[in-house]
Design an enzyme around this catalytic site. Structure first.
Site, PDB file in Angstrom:
ATOM      1  N   GLU A  67      -1.840   0.480   9.602  1.00 49.36           N
ATOM      2  CA  GLU A  67      -2.705   0.668   9.298  1.00 49.36           C
ATOM      3  C   GLU A  67      -3.765   1.034   9.530  1.00 49.36           C
ATOM      4  O   GLU A  67      -4.873   0.112  10.708  1.00 49.36           O
ATOM      5  CB  GLU A  67      -3.349   0.119   7.978  1.00 49.36           C
ATOM      6  CG  GLU A  67      -4.489   0.089   7.213  1.00 49.36           C
ATOM      7  CD  GLU A  67      -4.921  -0.051   5.619  1.00 49.36           C
ATOM      8  OE1 GLU A  67      -3.713  -1.192   5.166  1.00 49.36           O
ATOM      9  OE2 GLU A  67      -5.222  -0.360   5.470  1.00 49.36           O
ATOM     10  N   LYS A  86      -5.638  -8.400  -0.292  1.00 51.52           N
ATOM     11  CA  LYS A  86      -4.881  -7.529   0.513  1.00 51.52           C
ATOM     12  C   LYS A  86      -5.171  -7.337   1.748  1.00 51.52           C
ATOM     13  O   LYS A  86      -4.629  -6.979   2.748  1.00 51.52           O
ATOM     14  CB  LYS A  86      -4.230  -6.067  -0.339  1.00 51.52           C
ATOM     15  CG  LYS A  86      -3.537  -5.439   0.012  1.00 51.52           C
ATOM     16  CD  LYS A  86      -4.173  -4.550   1.502  1.00 51.52           C
ATOM     17  CE  LYS A  86      -3.041  -3.108   1.619  1.00 51.52           C
ATOM     18  NZ  LYS A  86      -3.358  -2.586   2.450  1.00 51.52           N
ATOM     19  N   ASP A 130       7.628 -15.142   9.300  1.00 50.89           N
ATOM     20  CA  ASP A 130       8.760 -13.667   8.396  1.00 50.89           C
ATOM     21  C   ASP A 130       7.942 -13.688   7.278  1.00 50.89           C
ATOM     22  O   ASP A 130       7.205 -14.583   6.487  1.00 50.89           O
ATOM     23  CB  ASP A 130      10.191 -15.164   7.812  1.00 50.89           C
ATOM     24  CG  ASP A 130       9.934 -14.288   6.593  1.00 50.89           C
ATOM     25  OD1 ASP A 130       9.487 -13.339   6.122  1.00 50.89           O
ATOM     26  OD2 ASP A 130      11.202 -15.207   5.387  1.00 50.89           O
ATOM     27  N   HIS A 167     -12.601   4.577   7.953  1.00 52.10           N
ATOM     28  CA  HIS A 167     -11.706   5.848   7.701  1.00 52.10           C
ATOM     29  C   HIS A 167     -11.924   7.092   7.952  1.00 52.10           C
ATOM     30  O   HIS A 167     -10.999   7.433   7.883  1.00 52.10           O
ATOM     31  CB  HIS A 167     -11.465   5.480   6.113  1.00 52.10           C
ATOM     32  CG  HIS A 167     -10.970   3.435   5.918  1.00 52.10           C
ATOM     33  ND1 HIS A 167     -10.350   3.644   4.737  1.00 52.10           N
ATOM     34  CD2 HIS A 167     -10.438   2.923   6.723  1.00 52.10           C
ATOM     35  CE1 HIS A 167     -10.026   2.140   4.823  1.00 52.10           C
ATOM     36  NE2 HIS A 167      -9.719   2.124   5.436  1.00 52.10           N
TER      37      HIS A 167
HETATM   38  C1  MEV Z   1      -7.649  -2.371   2.690  1.00 52.59           C
HETATM   39  O1  MEV Z   1      -6.412  -2.055   3.397  1.00 52.59           O
HETATM   40  C2  MEV Z   1      -8.728  -3.581   2.665  1.00 52.59           C
HETATM   41  C3  MEV Z   1      -9.196  -3.490   1.329  1.00 52.59           C
HETATM   42  O2  MEV Z   1      -9.404  -2.463  -0.096  1.00 52.59           O
HETATM   43  C4  MEV Z   1      -9.505  -4.660   0.959  1.00 52.59           C
HETATM   44  C5  MEV Z   1     -10.757  -5.178  -0.300  1.00 52.59           C
HETATM   45  O3  MEV Z   1     -11.219  -4.403  -0.659  1.00 52.59           O
HETATM   46  O4  MEV Z   1     -11.184  -5.785   0.315  1.00 52.59           O
HETATM   47  C6  MEV Z   1     -10.456  -2.093   2.095  1.00 52.59           C
END
Ligand code: MEV
Length: 452
Positions: free
Chosen positions: A114, A294, A310, A407
């Protein structure tokens, strides 16, 4: 041929070398299945896959071939990791320099596909390096394995049998635990747990392990199977013996803090407040918490993979921990008090720096050397910091400029790369889109217009 399987009636026909199963009116032609595949050579496996599933078999063969390693030694190493290898799936290997953790400098290796993750980690590392760096502490290091079994007799008899057998259950693992005990690890405790209130006749041996610098999955599972074999008797039916990836007692904390006015150039107080609100939202709103976490796992997984650990075990353990209160919540917390901004994470991380892939994958070894050969505890600290840094970067962007700005820059340069633009054309497009909405079609249109 006609047969009955339970209540379902099957008819089987042989048709042009393929078997057709007919269940009621559903016809499944078994044309893309094969027996003996694992015995094929790699070339035969590739032949079968490309000729069975691809319209352009040559092109598929070429792509698979491009990712096979021309260095046979490396390819052999990869082929030994899993079964049925027909190629390799490479991921980018990047580094994020300038981390200061407990006063020590680190460059952190990250394996991730990413965009922006490594750049964000680097920026945040630099930011906190001039504000005291990251502080990290391992809170606990024990892991759990369980023997799950069924027993229909009286609970008092079972308890008595367990108490009598307990020493022997540990003794039967002596050969397996010998080296681990020399390193200060081994079995710490065996407990009999009565789970019959939740499932009839269900009990467990709940066993606590210390595995020092190894992740310990094989070690724990071997101990459990030896213990189960000794514990079973005519009235104890073993269902399974397996480690748990839920490791709330293998816990690490990482933290940053600084005076609020050092947090942001303009309006630091408002920045701190919004940042804290973003964490509070993740604490009470599971939809947001999952995305928030995430972002943390972007940093955690990248280092876990780079060091040959792992990531599926880490992922499942982390999310279970996030839901430990019965509601899924943020893994990180924030406090703004008495002029000080404090941001921290507590996360369970079962990691190893010896054994497993750490010893087998040359790049995992290299990553550990880059990290100055940490113990498993130090690696827990480093990886928790990588997660916290990533979370800080995401929340800083989300609560200020928005996430798309960074991004979109990356998206724009990827599109420009695909267009094979010259350096001059590239600079023109970067300038042109400095204050415009980026999309693939808009960039292509601007590029074509420029060429006219
Ligand atoms: C993207 O990979 C991760 C984010 O969505 C995390 C977040 O929203 O805190 C930018």
């Amino acid at each position: 041929m006609h047969f009955l399987n339970g209540l379902i009636e099957y008819y089987i026909f042989l048709h042009e070398n393929s078997i057709i199963f007919v269940e009621n009116y559903l016809v499944i032609r078994m044309e893309k299945t094969i027996t003996g595949f694992s015995k094929f050579s790699k070339e035969e496996k590739i032949d079968w896959v490309v000729s069975t599933f691809f319209d352009d078999a040559d092109s598929a063969r070429k792509t698979l071939g491009q990712y096979l390693n021309s260095n046979q030694i490396i390819q052999d190493v990869h082929d030994d990791f899993i079964e049925n290898t027909i190629s390799n799936f490479y991921l980018p290997y990047g580094v994020a320099p300038n981390f200061v953790i407990n006063g020590k400098e680190y460059t952190i290796p990250m394996v991730i596909e990413e965009s922006s993750v490594v750049a964000a980690a680097s920026l945040v590392a630099k930011f906190w390096s001039t504000r005291g760096g990251f502080k990290a502490t391992v809170l606990s290091t024990t892991k759990i394995g369980q023997v799950h079994f069924m027993y229909e007799g009286g609970v008092h008899e079972l308890k008595a049998y367990f108490e009598e057998a307990k020493d022997q259950l540990i003794e039967v693992t002596d050969a397996i635990t010998k080296n681990m005990r020399k390193r200060g690890g081994g079995i710490l405790d065996i407990e009999l747990r009565d789970k019959t209130a939740e499932l009839a006749n269900y009990y467990q041996l709940h066993i606590t392990f210390e595995t020092k610098n190894s992740m310990g999955a094989n070690f724990i599972n071997s101990c459990l199977e030896a213990i189960a074999a000794t514990f079973r008797n005519d009235s104890i039916q073993i269902v399974m013996s397996i480690l748990s990836n839920y490791v709330p007692e293998c816990l690490v904390r990482a933290e940053v803090s600084c005076p609020i006015d050092r947090l942001h150039k303009e309006n630091a107080k408002q920045f701190a407040q919004k940042f804290q609100q973003a964490v509070q939202i993740a604490n009470i709103e599971p939809h947001r918490a999952v995305t928030h976490n995430k972002g943390i796992m972007n940093g955690i997984d990248a280092v876990v993979i780079a060091t040959g650990n792992d990531f599926r075990a880490i992922e499942s353990g982390a999310h279970a921990y996030a839901a430990k209160s019965g509601k899924y919540k943020s893994l990180s917390q924030c406090e703004v008090k008495d002029g000080i901004f404090k941001f921290w994470i507590e996360i369970p991380l079962a990691l190893g720096t010896v054994g497993g892939l750490t010893a087998l994958h040359p790049l995992a070894k290299l990553s550990l050397e880059m990290l100055q050969n940490p113990s498993a505890s130090e690696l827990m600290e480093i990886i928790a910091v990588a997660g916290l840094a990533q979370n800080f970067a995401a929340l800083r962007a989300l609560t200020t400029t928005g996430i798309q700005q960074g991004h979109m820059k990356m998206h724009l340069s990827n599109i420009i790369k695909q267009l094979d633009a010259t350096e001059e054309e590239k600079n023109y497009l970067l300038n042109y889109f400095a204050n415009k909405q980026v999309s693939h079609s808009a960039v292509v249109a601007a590029y074509q217009k420029m060429k006219e």
